[in-house]
Design an enzyme around this catalytic site. Structure first.
Site, PDB file in Angstrom:
ATOM      1  N   SER A 177       0.698  -1.378   0.353  1.00 20.72           N
ATOM      2  CA  SER A 177      -0.255  -0.051   0.423  1.00 20.72           C
ATOM      3  C   SER A 177       0.932   0.945   0.127  1.00 20.72           C
ATOM      4  CB  SER A 177      -0.111  -0.181   0.866  1.00 20.72           C
ATOM      5  OG  SER A 177      -2.381  -0.846   0.664  1.00 20.72           O
ATOM      6  N   LYS A 180       0.266   3.284  -2.328  1.00 16.91           N
ATOM      7  CA  LYS A 180      -0.761   4.729  -2.391  1.00 16.91           C
ATOM      8  C   LYS A 180      -0.096   6.029  -2.080  1.00 16.91           C
ATOM      9  CE  LYS A 180      -4.560   2.315  -0.721  1.00 16.91           C
ATOM     10  NZ  LYS A 180      -4.112   0.818   0.221  1.00 16.91           N
ATOM     11  N   SER A 354      -5.601   4.083   4.278  1.00 18.83           N
ATOM     12  CA  SER A 354      -5.734   3.484   3.247  1.00 18.83           C
ATOM     13  C   SER A 354      -6.573   2.291   2.327  1.00 18.83           C
ATOM     14  CB  SER A 354      -4.092   2.266   3.886  1.00 18.83           C
ATOM     15  OG  SER A 354      -3.691   1.298   3.191  1.00 18.83           O
TER      16      SER A 354
END
Length: 516
Positions: A177, A180, A354
């Protein structure tokens, strides 16, 4: 900025217990102007010893919800903790309907370190860590067996742009993640921090058909008390008002999702951690009424949103047909609209929580702004294109989605730190939400229950967890008062909890070090 009641006592206890150590770690890095210093240019910084409390209080105003998830559809340790959080989070992201809604994204220094107080200059790096070399400080953590068979790391001083540490920094690894961060930079660069996503209801003049047109807003909600996010209820009320003004009480209802193209299902398949990606969705297609954490998703979020819209019209006295897919013509007359908060707020929510659904929506919006088709592939190309325009080091990088759920994604520690340096550049003030959206250690988002006995309030970082993958990238203030960017990536981990703790310990050591 307001502080959630549940967080306020924890802030007070944390600062009181830590005493001089947190005050020292959180030397507030305030430049003389409202912007961070230009990378690669030495600047004199200021600090305030009392800013630790203020900085933590400001940090607590970030929304907290769910975390990233395993690309094989498995629940991860990170996701389980985020799902267990009791509160939905903080105060003001500059949402519409408030004075702050029209303001630009906040600059990083006040959010990162606090406001006001008596100041004095912070000089060059003094080596407050007793003259220890940074590799010696980090090696015990980054060389630990808990980090598996492959790891990479980089540390950069955002005051000067100087690279302080690197090991395997050019090696492309699965970022999970932390992807991102790249999505956020690309979307803000392509669209601008003030960009909003609009959902509208339109009336076809020839047929009298009402079309619900999706604008790709992943935060559209049908819940009561939308708290500033775009509301399907508000859109329905405006539509009913416009129809009544035309003396219309019965309509054929349809919905338009043609803004996006290609497959809607993420390559991981049906999964509780992300809905099919469509230009029209309400509450991320969740079936349990939750606003966070994993949840069973509807198989057709657009149809579900249109059905909720139809029910709202019916409740207000406007009869509708069962909605079906369609496409609004260029002659369709807009009856009502609702718009998302500015992109700066969406980016902050995505990074803090997230949020995979927001990430994939922003990838598609970046594709549209870049002349690419709004598909997974088009979004991936657009992210790379935008980062290349910013002059970022893309060697070895490979994008396949916007969320980092795809295990084929590859990023380097060099790129992740370069993204954070770019977000700190006063020449790119529109990228500041990349810094202000990072979770605050021990207090917000996916770091809420981490660092409780470490550098709580001092580390701000994006987490990443997939099966066998643990990553962490963000910022930290060291004992010399310098703001550092760091990126740690590990692959081949076998104990997610131990790997995560090791990365947290590395970031804590970085905060406690004024190393040579």
């Amino acid at each position: 900025m307001r502080i959630a009641n549940a967080v306020r006592p924890r802030l007070a206890r944390a600062v009181t217990a830590a005493g001089p150590r947190i005050a020292r770690l959180a030397k507030a890095v305030r430049p003389r102007s409202s912007h961070l210093p230009r990378p690669r240019t030495v600047r004199t910084w200021q600090y305030t010893a009392g800013a630790a409390t203020a900085g933590l209080a400001l940090a607590a105003g970030v929304v907290t919800v769910a975390g990233p998830w395993d690309a094989n559809g498995q629940r991860t340790a990170e996701g389980d903790r985020a799902a267990a959080l009791e509160r939905s989070g903080g105060a003001d992201h500059g949402r519409p309907g408030t004075e702050a809604g029209a303001r630009p994204a906040p600059s990083a220094p006040p959010v990162l370190t606090g406001l006001g107080g008596v100041t004095s200059a912070v000089g060059p790096r003094k080596g407050a860590g007793g003259g220890q070399a940074l590799p010696d400080v980090l090696a015990p953590f980054l060389d630990a067996s808990a980090l598996g068979d492959g790891h990479a790391a980089a540390v950069v001083d955002l005051t000067t742009g100087e690279r302080l540490y690197g090991t395997g920094a050019g090696q492309a690894l699965t970022p999970a993640s932390t992807t991102k961060i790249a999505t956020a930079v690309a979307a803000l660069s392509a669209l601008g921090a003030d960009h909003r996503l609009t959902t509208r209801a339109a009336l076809e003049p020839d047929t009298g058909e009402v079309v619900l047109v999706g604008g790709g807003d992943p935060t559209l909600t049908a819940r009561k008390g939308a708290d500033g996010w775009a509301s399907l209820r508000t859109l329905a009320a405006g539509t009913v008002k416009a129809l009544r003004a035309r003396d219309v009480h019965e309509v054929t209802l349809s919905y338009d999702t043609t803004l996006y193209a290609g497959t809607a299902q993420h390559p991981i398949g049906v999964n509780e951690n992300i809905a099919p990606v469509t230009a029209l969705t309400a509450d991320e297609g969740r079936t349990d009424g939750s606003a966070k954490g994993p949840a069973v998703r509807v198989d057709d979020p657009a149809r579900d949103a249109a059905a909720k819209f139809a029910a709202l019209l019916e409740d207000a006295g406007v009869k509708t047909t069962a909605p079906g897919p369609s496409k609004a013509t260029t002659r369709a007359e807009t009856l009502a609209t609702v718009s998302s908060p500015p992109l700066s707020a969406l980016v902050e929510r995505m990074l803090t929580n997230s949020d995979n659904d927001i990430a994939e929506a922003l990838a598609r919006q970046t594709a549209l702004a870049s002349g690419e088709p709004a598909t997974f592939e088009g979004g991936a190309r657009a992210i790379a294109t935008q980062l290349r325009k910013l002059g970022l080091p893309l060697s070895g990088a490979s994008f396949h989605d916007g969320s980092g759920l795809d295990r084929d994604d590859r990023l380097t520690a060099d790129l992740l730190t370069a993204l954070l340096v770019k977000a700190a550049d006063p020449g790119h003030p529109g990228l500041r939400p990349v810094l202000t959206g990072l979770p605050v250690a021990g207090f917000t988002g996916t770091l809420t229950d981490r660092y409780t006995d470490g550098a709580a309030g001092v580390v701000r970082a994006k987490t990443g967890t997939l099966t066998g993958v643990n990553t962490l990238a963000g910022t930290v203030v060291d004992t010399d008062g310098h703001l550092l960017a760091f990126a740690f990536l590990a692959s081949g981990t076998t104990d997610a909890q131990q790997a995560q703790s090791t990365l947290d310990d590395a970031a804590t050591a970085l905060a406690a070090c004024g190393c040579d």
